[in-house]
Enzyme design. Structure first.
Site, PDB file in Angstrom:
ATOM      1  N   ASP A 256       0.920  -1.340  -0.069  1.00 48.15           N
ATOM      2  CA  ASP A 256       0.034   0.087  -0.188  1.00 48.15           C
ATOM      3  C   ASP A 256       0.924   1.214   0.138  1.00 48.15           C
ATOM      4  O   ASP A 256       2.044   1.119   0.313  1.00 48.15           O
ATOM      5  CB  ASP A 256      -0.854   0.188   1.326  1.00 48.15           C
ATOM      6  CG  ASP A 256      -2.060   0.688   0.916  1.00 48.15           C
ATOM      7  OD1 ASP A 256      -2.190   1.383  -0.034  1.00 48.15           O
ATOM      8  OD2 ASP A 256      -3.010   0.710   1.848  1.00 48.15           O
ATOM      9  N   ASP A 257       0.347   2.336  -0.240  1.00 46.17           N
ATOM     10  CA  ASP A 257       1.088   3.595  -0.410  1.00 46.17           C
ATOM     11  C   ASP A 257       1.427   3.986   0.869  1.00 46.17           C
ATOM     12  O   ASP A 257       2.640   4.489   1.512  1.00 46.17           O
ATOM     13  CB  ASP A 257       0.474   4.712  -1.138  1.00 46.17           C
ATOM     14  CG  ASP A 257      -1.093   4.991  -0.640  1.00 46.17           C
ATOM     15  OD1 ASP A 257      -1.558   4.234   0.162  1.00 46.17           O
ATOM     16  OD2 ASP A 257      -1.591   5.879  -1.192  1.00 46.17           O
TER      17      ASP A 257
ATOM     18  N   ASP B  36      -1.742   4.988   7.757  1.00 46.83           N
ATOM     19  CA  ASP B  36      -1.983   6.369   8.572  1.00 46.83           C
ATOM     20  C   ASP B  36      -2.614   5.863   9.839  1.00 46.83           C
ATOM     21  O   ASP B  36      -1.847   5.693  10.942  1.00 46.83           O
ATOM     22  CB  ASP B  36      -3.068   7.083   7.733  1.00 46.83           C
ATOM     23  CG  ASP B  36      -3.383   8.740   8.481  1.00 46.83           C
ATOM     24  OD1 ASP B  36      -3.038   8.696   9.750  1.00 46.83           O
ATOM     25  OD2 ASP B  36      -3.861   9.443   7.900  1.00 46.83           O
TER      26      ASP B  36
END
Ligand code: 5GP
Length: 160
Positions: free
Chosen positions: A93-94, A97
């Site tokens: 995934d990028d 958070d």
């Protein structure tokens, strides 16, 4: 809230750095790209690690000032990727958070290796490998984020 603008060059470098680090964690026989954020890093990492079996895990996350960390699964992974709890599978995934997305992936594929390019302090400890940590109050702007292509070019460092 701080803004962290990432250029294509910067992102390519960071994604290749992730692939380099992951090359010591394999071998992986397949990959799962968490859409949509994981699509671009997954493509780069798959080339670097020569992975050809690539699945998607499709989620929508409601991220705004009011609702944080609410994730809805739109499509799971194929039975092949899901067998043996994701052993030998690399999930990309990028960013992480709040870590809500990572938690869902972990529950689905407990033996998979979860990697993100960026991580904030809440999400970082839940990820197996990431490259760069940014503070929790930072918003990362990716080069593919809507509208940014119409803005002025970003400096070579990618930081504004
Ligand atoms: P999570 O809270 O589950 O770790 O992250 C949920 C999703 O929210 C991320 O995959 C990403 O799509 C989005 N998100 C969270 N923080 C940022 C950010 O700083 N920049 C961008 N572009 N997306 C973010």
């Amino acid at each position: 809230r701080k803004a962290f603008h990432v250029s294509w060059d910067q992102f390519h470098r960071d994604a290749r750095a992730l692939a380099w680090r992951l090359s010591a964690s394999g071998p992986f026989y397949g990959m799962v790209a968490v859409t949509r954020g994981g699509l671009v890093p997954a493509a780069i990492v798959a080339r670097e690690l020569n992975l050809r079996l690539i699945d998607t895990f499709c989620v929508t996350s409601y991220v705004d000032e009011n609702v944080r960390g609410q994730v809805k699964v739109l499509k799971g992974v194929s039975p092949d990727i899901g067998r043996d709890e994701g052993s030998g599978v690399l999930v990309v995934d990028d960013l992480a958070d709040t870590g809500a997305t990572v938690k869902i992936v972990r529950a689905l594929l407990p033996k998979a290796h979860i990697a993100t390019v960026y991580a904030k302090p809440l999400g970082g400890p839940l990820v197996d490998t990431y490259i760069t940590e940014v503070s929790q109050d930072t918003w990362i702007y990716f080069p593919w984020d809507l509208g940014l292509s119409f803005q002025a070019p970003i400096s070579e460092t990618g930081r504004v």
